[in-house]
Design a protein around this motif. Sequence first.
Motif, PDB file in Angstrom:
ATOM      1  N   ARG A 214       5.896  11.586  17.073  1.00  0.00           N
ATOM      2  CA  ARG A 214       5.184  12.482  17.988  1.00  0.00           C
ATOM      3  C   ARG A 214       5.725  13.911  17.906  1.00  0.00           C
ATOM      4  O   ARG A 214       5.002  14.856  18.200  1.00  0.00           O
TER       5      ARG A 214
ATOM      6  N   PHE B 192      -0.077  10.017  15.543  1.00  0.00           N
ATOM      7  CA  PHE B 192       0.091  10.329  16.965  1.00  0.00           C
ATOM      8  C   PHE B 192       0.874  11.619  17.180  1.00  0.00           C
ATOM      9  O   PHE B 192       1.415  11.859  18.258  1.00  0.00           O
TER      10      PHE B 192
ATOM     11  N   GLU C 215       2.215  15.120  18.162  1.00  0.00           N
ATOM     12  CA  GLU C 215       1.897  16.043  19.252  1.00  0.00           C
ATOM     13  C   GLU C 215       2.431  17.441  18.956  1.00  0.00           C
ATOM     14  O   GLU C 215       1.770  18.429  19.272  1.00  0.00           O
ATOM     15  N   ILE C 216       3.614  17.524  18.389  1.00  0.00           N
ATOM     16  CA  ILE C 216       4.219  18.816  18.040  1.00  0.00           C
ATOM     17  C   ILE C 216       4.635  18.751  16.578  1.00  0.00           C
ATOM     18  O   ILE C 216       5.426  17.889  16.183  1.00  0.00           O
TER      19      ILE C 216
ATOM     20  N   GLN D 106      -6.751  14.796  18.655  1.00  0.00           N
ATOM     21  CA  GLN D 106      -6.681  14.087  19.928  1.00  0.00           C
ATOM     22  C   GLN D 106      -5.301  14.203  20.569  1.00  0.00           C
ATOM     23  O   GLN D 106      -5.190  14.181  21.790  1.00  0.00           O
ATOM     24  N   SER D 107      -4.256  14.316  19.756  1.00  0.00           N
ATOM     25  CA  SER D 107      -2.900  14.319  20.302  1.00  0.00           C
ATOM     26  C   SER D 107      -2.160  15.631  20.087  1.00  0.00           C
ATOM     27  O   SER D 107      -1.259  15.973  20.851  1.00  0.00           O
ATOM     28  N   LEU D 108      -2.531  16.386  19.056  1.00  0.00           N
ATOM     29  CA  LEU D 108      -1.766  17.570  18.679  1.00  0.00           C
ATOM     30  C   LEU D 108      -1.851  18.665  19.735  1.00  0.00           C
ATOM     31  O   LEU D 108      -2.936  19.067  20.147  1.00  0.00           O
ATOM     32  N   SER D 109      -0.684  19.139  20.190  1.00  0.00           N
ATOM     33  CA  SER D 109      -0.662  20.231  21.162  1.00  0.00           C
ATOM     34  C   SER D 109      -0.067  21.503  20.582  1.00  0.00           C
ATOM     35  O   SER D 109      -0.302  22.583  21.097  1.00  0.00           O
ATOM     36  N   SER D 110       0.724  21.397  19.494  1.00  0.00           N
ATOM     37  CA  SER D 110       1.329  22.579  18.897  1.00  0.00           C
ATOM     38  C   SER D 110       1.468  22.371  17.391  1.00  0.00           C
ATOM     39  O   SER D 110       2.031  21.371  16.938  1.00  0.00           O
TER      40      SER D 110
ATOM     41  N   ASP E 104      -4.395  26.342  18.848  1.00  0.00           N
ATOM     42  CA  ASP E 104      -3.070  25.741  18.927  1.00  0.00           C
ATOM     43  C   ASP E 104      -2.195  26.085  17.739  1.00  0.00           C
ATOM     44  O   ASP E 104      -1.071  25.612  17.644  1.00  0.00           O
TER      45      ASP E 104
END
Length: 535
Positions: free
Chosen positions: A465, A486, A488-489, A510-514, A533
């Motif tokens: 993640r 999955f 995220e960063i 769907q999961s990536l925030s940065s 992002d």
Amino acid sequence: MGYHSPTFCLLLCSHFVSVLCSSPSPTHLCSPNQSAALLQFKTHFSINQTASKNCEYSNPKAKTTSLKKGIDCCLWDGVSCDNITGEVISLDLSCSCLSSTFPSNTTFFLLSSLQRLDLSFNDFRKSEISSNFGRFPSSTHLDLSYSWFSGLVPYEISYLSNLVSLHLSYRPTTDLIGFQAPGPILKLEKFAVNEIVRNLTKVREIYLDGIDMSSIDPNSFVNLSYSLTSLSLFGCHLRGKLPDNIFKLPNIEYLRLDENPKLTGQFPKSNWSSPLVSLSASEASFSGELPQIIWRFKVFNGFGSIVYGKIPSSLTNPAKLSILTLNDNQLEGFLPDNQNAFPNLALLDLSNNLLSGTTPSWLYTIPRLLYLNLGNNQFNGHISEFQNRLLIKIILKDNSFRGPIPSSISKLVDLTSLDLSSNELNGTISLNMFSELQNLKKLDVFDLHSNFIEGDLPKLPPNIRFLSVSNNSLVGTLSGICNMKFIEILDLSYNDFSGIIPQCIGSFSQSLSSLNLKMNKLHGAITRFLLRDVL
């Protein structure tokens, strides 16, 4: 009629006497009024599986479904009776999925012979603890913990002068990211504490975690029972100076004072209680030199205090120690170079101190070690190969380690977090060395940023993640990241990656925030809805 000799008659009589004497005395059935009291109590509650979802000791079970008319109540689940009188002496309804407000005045409180009562891990919906709980004069064990009681703890609890175990702990519900949901609050006031300390002279266990005791002077605990073996005051909002006689109670074995940031005091230099084996005082404002007695404990948590000094080069009987957390203190010097220093350690956290030097060989061979954190110190030298295959977390960030990444890391199949960032690690990532890295199915956090690592990015485990390899000298394409589902960063900045930005990044939406790809030699299109992002 046949003739029987006197000897035969004597033997026959002896047999009948023996049979009569060996027959067990009849066991009394549960008295009707006790059955009625429990059946009436049952009607107050509904059964809801979520009411006991946090049960720690067993699987939730609706025990009250066995409470039925026509069946001796001594045979009901969770009920025990006195064999002579038939009176109910023990009631265990822990983890019973009970849900409803708790009646303050009910026939339940007529069970006057009750010695053990356990109502833990239910949901009584912010009910107040009734003063009638003080009406069990024979009670030795009372457990109302984690059942969503609220309000003031009644001083009538102190009437239970035969108590040896008192559990009233409250713990708010937290979600997966640690957010503490609002919930009922239990509170103890000065008079109740004073009465409990004065009257419970036989008590051995007191667990009051999470109860608001902000109005209590810690000196109220000066006269605690000398019988006490366990005291837990975790997160009680205590403030002021804790008297040091707490550490010297003659029979105390377990003492927990964590998360009371306004609770002050000093660890004694001598005269500690000899039975003490577990002390947790993290995030409390204790200060003083590192107590040398801790090396004979099984558990010592002292992070966030102001502990200074050195870990002695020669340790006395550290074999029992399984948990040692001294992070966020002012320790200095070197780790002892003793091959058998801590053979039973499962958790070691010495992060955020002033420790220096190379890491000793025993650190890599402790057979039961699960968690290792030496981050933010001044360690140097190479990171050796890990012989232990049980490690779950390794955090060695913010030091001056140099040399290659140990190849044994790819063998740690239970590893969930690896942080080697901000060191001086160098060398080339070998594809052979990291060929098994993708087999670390549980790896969640992988942080190598700010080192001098060269080579290609290996194929990465699918469940990561958080991935950061920024500020290195990595080259090649980014094809290895497409295995991650999955993420995220993702930070790959300040390297020498080249080629086309892989289209698989679009499936991370769907999961990536940065996402940080800057200062590379990449080209190609990025999915439009990811642009906000991207750095």
